[in-house]
Scaffold this active site. Sequence first.
Site, short mmCIF file in Angstrom:
data_model
loop_
_atom_site.label_atom_id
_atom_site.label_comp_id
_atom_site.label_asym_id
_atom_site.label_seq_id
_atom_site.Cartn_x
_atom_site.Cartn_y
_atom_site.Cartn_z
N TYR A 1 0.84 -1.20 0.00
CA TYR A 1 0.00 0.00 0.00
C TYR A 1 0.88 1.25 0.00
O TYR A 1 0.62 2.21 -0.72
CB TYR A 1 -0.92 0.02 1.23
CG TYR A 1 -1.97 -1.06 1.22
CD1 TYR A 1 -3.21 -0.85 0.62
CD2 TYR A 1 -1.75 -2.31 1.81
CE1 TYR A 1 -4.19 -1.83 0.60
CE2 TYR A 1 -2.72 -3.30 1.80
CZ TYR A 1 -3.94 -3.06 1.20
OH TYR A 1 -4.89 -4.03 1.17
N ASN B 1 -12.53 -0.05 -5.79
CA ASN B 1 -12.23 -0.54 -7.14
C ASN B 1 -13.48 -1.21 -7.73
O ASN B 1 -13.90 -2.26 -7.25
CB ASN B 1 -11.07 -1.54 -7.07
CG ASN B 1 -10.72 -2.12 -8.43
OD1 ASN B 1 -11.23 -1.71 -9.46
ND2 ASN B 1 -9.84 -3.10 -8.42
N CYS C 1 -6.46 -5.26 -7.67
CA CYS C 1 -6.29 -4.82 -6.28
C CYS C 1 -5.85 -5.98 -5.38
O CYS C 1 -5.32 -5.74 -4.30
CB CYS C 1 -7.55 -4.14 -5.76
SG CYS C 1 -9.05 -5.11 -5.93
N HIS C 2 -6.01 -7.22 -5.84
CA HIS C 2 -5.53 -8.37 -5.05
C HIS C 2 -4.00 -8.39 -4.97
O HIS C 2 -3.44 -9.07 -4.11
CB HIS C 2 -6.07 -9.69 -5.63
CG HIS C 2 -5.62 -9.96 -7.03
ND1 HIS C 2 -6.29 -9.46 -8.13
CD2 HIS C 2 -4.57 -10.67 -7.51
CE1 HIS C 2 -5.68 -9.86 -9.23
NE2 HIS C 2 -4.63 -10.60 -8.88
N GLU D 1 -1.51 -16.78 -9.64
CA GLU D 1 -0.58 -16.02 -10.48
C GLU D 1 0.85 -16.49 -10.31
O GLU D 1 1.60 -16.58 -11.27
CB GLU D 1 -0.70 -14.52 -10.17
CG GLU D 1 -2.03 -13.95 -10.63
CD GLU D 1 -2.12 -12.43 -10.53
OE1 GLU D 1 -1.07 -11.79 -10.26
OE2 GLU D 1 -3.20 -11.89 -10.74
#
Length: 197
Positions: A131, A154, A162-163, A191
């Site tokens: 952040y 979002n 945003c993850h 991912e």
Amino acid sequence: MKKASVGSEMKKQEESRCTQKTISLLSPLGTIQVSGCENGVHTIQILMDVAPAERSSEAPLSCVVTDSPAEMSPEMQRCVEWLQAYFTEPQTAGSLPLPAFHHPALQGDAFTSRVLQVLLRDVKFGETVSYKRLAEMAGNPRAVRAVGGAMRRNPVPLLIPCHRVISSSGQSGPYMSGRGDHLKQWLLTHERRRGEG
């Protein structure tokens, strides 16, 4: 001055007139609903209708349209194709064009819009950012809490990732106001695994 106000009034009327349609997809996260119009995608909602225990890393990775309007705009079609690639062949999703966005939070130069645009542009598949670092990247290093607020607002999660925003300690941090923390973990693992494969 009067001309500008007439122009902004016409833009507001145009936005209020757009006809939104919703598409439902079944994904490894459960049902995802995408709403949009001819101009672009308005929102993506992850309905969390699959219990975390049923979400196995061995489950087939697919994303299938389960409910769709008879006619889908090109932007909505592009969104569906992107989501399908993200779940089945995620390494290819980065090369696909994103749909246009048509949500007020993503228009203009407000801080929320700027943070989301920086996140979309600069934090790639398989990467994470804190952040604090995202606040710095958006031009306001003191706005760490505001970055958290931008993530909560979002309107198009997954497309704007945003993850991928985590706390400075390396913990994943909350997702969907804490209700979707297990989804964030799943997405980050998905991912990482697919990035290696």
